[in-house]
Write an enzyme that holds these catalytic residues in place. Sequence first.
Site, mmCIF file in Angstrom:
data_model
loop_
_atom_site.group_PDB
_atom_site.id
_atom_site.type_symbol
_atom_site.label_atom_id
_atom_site.label_comp_id
_atom_site.label_asym_id
_atom_site.label_seq_id
_atom_site.Cartn_x
_atom_site.Cartn_y
_atom_site.Cartn_z
ATOM 1 N N GLY A 149 104.885 32.443 -42.884
ATOM 2 C CA GLY A 149 105.441 31.604 -44.097
ATOM 3 C C GLY A 149 105.089 32.236 -45.399
ATOM 4 O O GLY A 149 104.010 32.939 -45.495
ATOM 5 N N GLY A 186 99.031 35.570 -41.699
ATOM 6 C CA GLY A 186 98.129 34.540 -40.726
ATOM 7 C C GLY A 186 98.021 35.224 -39.414
ATOM 8 O O GLY A 186 98.213 36.117 -39.030
ATOM 9 N N ASP A 187 97.575 33.872 -38.328
ATOM 10 C CA ASP A 187 97.335 34.418 -37.002
ATOM 11 C C ASP A 187 98.143 34.825 -36.315
ATOM 12 O O ASP A 187 98.247 35.828 -35.500
ATOM 13 C CB ASP A 187 96.404 33.283 -36.274
ATOM 14 C CG ASP A 187 97.415 31.829 -36.336
ATOM 15 O OD1 ASP A 187 98.439 31.869 -36.932
ATOM 16 O OD2 ASP A 187 96.927 30.964 -35.521
ATOM 17 N N THR A 197 97.490 32.476 -45.563
ATOM 18 C CA THR A 197 97.716 31.359 -45.235
ATOM 19 C C THR A 197 97.325 30.125 -46.307
ATOM 20 O O THR A 197 96.375 30.064 -46.278
ATOM 21 C CB THR A 197 97.442 30.940 -43.642
ATOM 22 O OG1 THR A 197 97.907 29.753 -43.494
ATOM 23 C CG2 THR A 197 96.026 31.135 -43.352
ATOM 24 N N ASP A 213 97.031 27.358 -44.782
ATOM 25 C CA ASP A 213 96.187 26.463 -43.833
ATOM 26 C C ASP A 213 94.959 26.657 -43.849
ATOM 27 O O ASP A 213 93.983 25.962 -43.257
ATOM 28 C CB ASP A 213 96.962 26.641 -42.571
ATOM 29 C CG ASP A 213 98.330 26.087 -42.483
ATOM 30 O OD1 ASP A 213 98.677 25.384 -43.235
ATOM 31 O OD2 ASP A 213 99.107 26.501 -41.550
ATOM 32 N N ARG A 223 100.190 -0.966 -52.849
ATOM 33 C CA ARG A 223 100.877 -0.725 -51.579
ATOM 34 C C ARG A 223 99.825 0.313 -50.874
ATOM 35 O O ARG A 223 98.824 0.838 -51.490
ATOM 36 C CB ARG A 223 102.030 -0.001 -51.711
ATOM 37 C CG ARG A 223 103.108 -0.498 -52.250
ATOM 38 C CD ARG A 223 104.428 0.244 -52.486
ATOM 39 N NE ARG A 223 105.585 -0.367 -52.878
ATOM 40 C CZ ARG A 223 106.379 0.038 -53.550
ATOM 41 N NH1 ARG A 223 106.460 1.557 -53.814
ATOM 42 N NH2 ARG A 223 107.646 -0.548 -53.750
ATOM 43 N N GLY A 250 99.722 21.319 -42.210
ATOM 44 C CA GLY A 250 98.309 21.694 -41.109
ATOM 45 C C GLY A 250 98.595 21.177 -39.976
ATOM 46 O O GLY A 250 98.491 20.291 -39.514
ATOM 47 N N GLU A 298 99.968 17.045 -41.021
ATOM 48 C CA GLU A 298 101.185 16.695 -40.223
ATOM 49 C C GLU A 298 100.843 17.019 -38.546
ATOM 50 O O GLU A 298 101.493 16.335 -37.716
ATOM 51 C CB GLU A 298 102.098 18.021 -40.441
ATOM 52 C CG GLU A 298 101.662 19.429 -40.166
ATOM 53 C CD GLU A 298 102.389 20.400 -40.246
ATOM 54 O OE1 GLU A 298 103.609 20.251 -40.857
ATOM 55 O OE2 GLU A 298 102.029 21.670 -40.224
ATOM 56 N N HIS A 337 106.953 21.453 -47.591
ATOM 57 C CA HIS A 337 106.962 22.979 -48.115
ATOM 58 C C HIS A 337 106.650 23.123 -49.591
ATOM 59 O O HIS A 337 106.499 24.123 -50.297
ATOM 60 C CB HIS A 337 108.566 23.735 -47.887
ATOM 61 C CG HIS A 337 108.373 23.537 -46.607
ATOM 62 N ND1 HIS A 337 109.209 22.844 -45.788
ATOM 63 C CD2 HIS A 337 108.468 24.832 -45.502
ATOM 64 C CE1 HIS A 337 109.330 23.318 -44.359
ATOM 65 N NE2 HIS A 337 108.680 24.381 -44.321
HETATM 66 O O1 F6P Z 1 101.646 28.100 -41.319
HETATM 67 C C1 F6P Z 1 101.802 27.699 -42.506
HETATM 68 C C2 F6P Z 1 102.763 26.397 -42.048
HETATM 69 O O2 F6P Z 1 102.844 25.984 -43.626
HETATM 70 C C3 F6P Z 1 101.919 25.319 -41.323
HETATM 71 O O3 F6P Z 1 101.098 24.493 -42.054
HETATM 72 C C4 F6P Z 1 103.279 24.683 -40.953
HETATM 73 O O4 F6P Z 1 103.100 23.950 -39.860
HETATM 74 C C5 F6P Z 1 104.356 25.551 -40.894
HETATM 75 O O5 F6P Z 1 103.846 26.624 -41.702
HETATM 76 C C6 F6P Z 1 105.838 25.139 -41.097
HETATM 77 O O6 F6P Z 1 106.695 26.222 -40.881
HETATM 78 P P1 F6P Z 1 108.091 26.205 -41.389
HETATM 79 O O7 F6P Z 1 108.397 26.954 -42.773
HETATM 80 O O8 F6P Z 1 108.880 27.113 -40.311
HETATM 81 O O9 F6P Z 1 108.734 24.875 -41.438
#
Ligand code: F6P
Length: 363
Positions: A14, A117-118, A140, A142, A177, A185, A237, A287
């Site tokens: 990403g 990232g990984d 990343t 994350d 509220r 994440g 998430e 995003h």
């Molecule tokens: O690895 C980064 C990340 O932003 C994660 O936190 C998330 O789950 C994923 O990418 C979302 O990916 P995409 O851009 O394919 O929706």
Amino acid sequence: MKKKKRIGILTGGGDCPGINAVIRAVAKKAINEKDMEVIGIEDGYHGVVNDRYRKLEYSDVSGILTLGGTILGTSKTANPYRYAVKKGSKLGFQDLSQKTIRNIKKLDLTCLVCIGGDGTLGIAYRLFKDGIPIIGLPKTIDNDLRGTDITFGFDSAVSIAAEGIDRIHTTAESLHRIMIVEVMGHKAGWIALYSGVAGGGDIILIPEIPYDMNIITEKVKERNKKGKRFSIVVIAEGAKPKGGDIVIQRIVKESSDPIRLGGIGFVLGEQIEKITGLETRTVVMGHLLRGGSPTPFDRILATGLGSKAVDMIEDKKFGYMVGVKRNSLVAAPLKEVAKGPKVVPLNHPMIKAARSLGTCFGD
Ligand code: F6P
């Protein structure tokens, strides 16, 4: 005339604030100080599979320090060892690693710098084992990479999330509220934990700690009784209830890590509203956390990491990622990085500190 050393740079996974800052650092130092030639590989591993690259001149990497995204393009699906190929509507996978290795060798690179990232660095480690000189850089939002205390992009994502939470406070307080802020994440709750603490979240829910609905609703009711007629919940998430499951938004079949999450905040919101009778709304930041300009911290981090990567190229320290340990730049073996995500330890000092202040983690 002595032949110039040539390095390649690719960005995978990403997008994330700070990628261009790190490309700039590697390329500027390589060109300016080391008189190297720099090749930019396009769209992550697609570029090495399909021979798509271009020479990067100093002017190409000038003026991009604060720019979001990646000037090279990226991909979350391209994997030379399991390359998705569509025939009509049928999806298949091919091992194109030998072709990829030939393509990289043709480029005559002293080193291929893989920024990711990984997923990206796991592939980089395989390429390294297959004979390609590789150095990795930890990208990343994350912050879930082994071998480093911090990744670039994380600070930017946390500051965007914290700003979002601050803004949500206004509506929560004024209209009494419960407001839920869902942040990215997937497997690790670093963004939720840090932005939740920075934004003063009353309840923080992370994948590492499955939550109990009763504890969450009790916390909300207790706050109401004390006159705090609103609550802020920050949820990753990838969070899930005890004995329950994650909320999947879509499956990206082409990807080696195909599950995309999103929507747990809405599920939680409905339940809180039903149980407490208090109006509950959810905002998914998604995003937004990956977009735009990196924070000064990430620009500085990316610059340091990129500069160190070039030193490691000179020292032929291949098969390593540049990482940060206790505020120092270190070389972390890709073997360690490729072992899987770095999740939040349950005894993390930030969890302890937040708990001591009364923050609820749903357990
Ligand atoms: O690895 C980064 C990340 O932003 C994660 O936190 C998330 O789950 C994923 O990418 C979302 O990916 P995409 O851009 O394919 O929706």
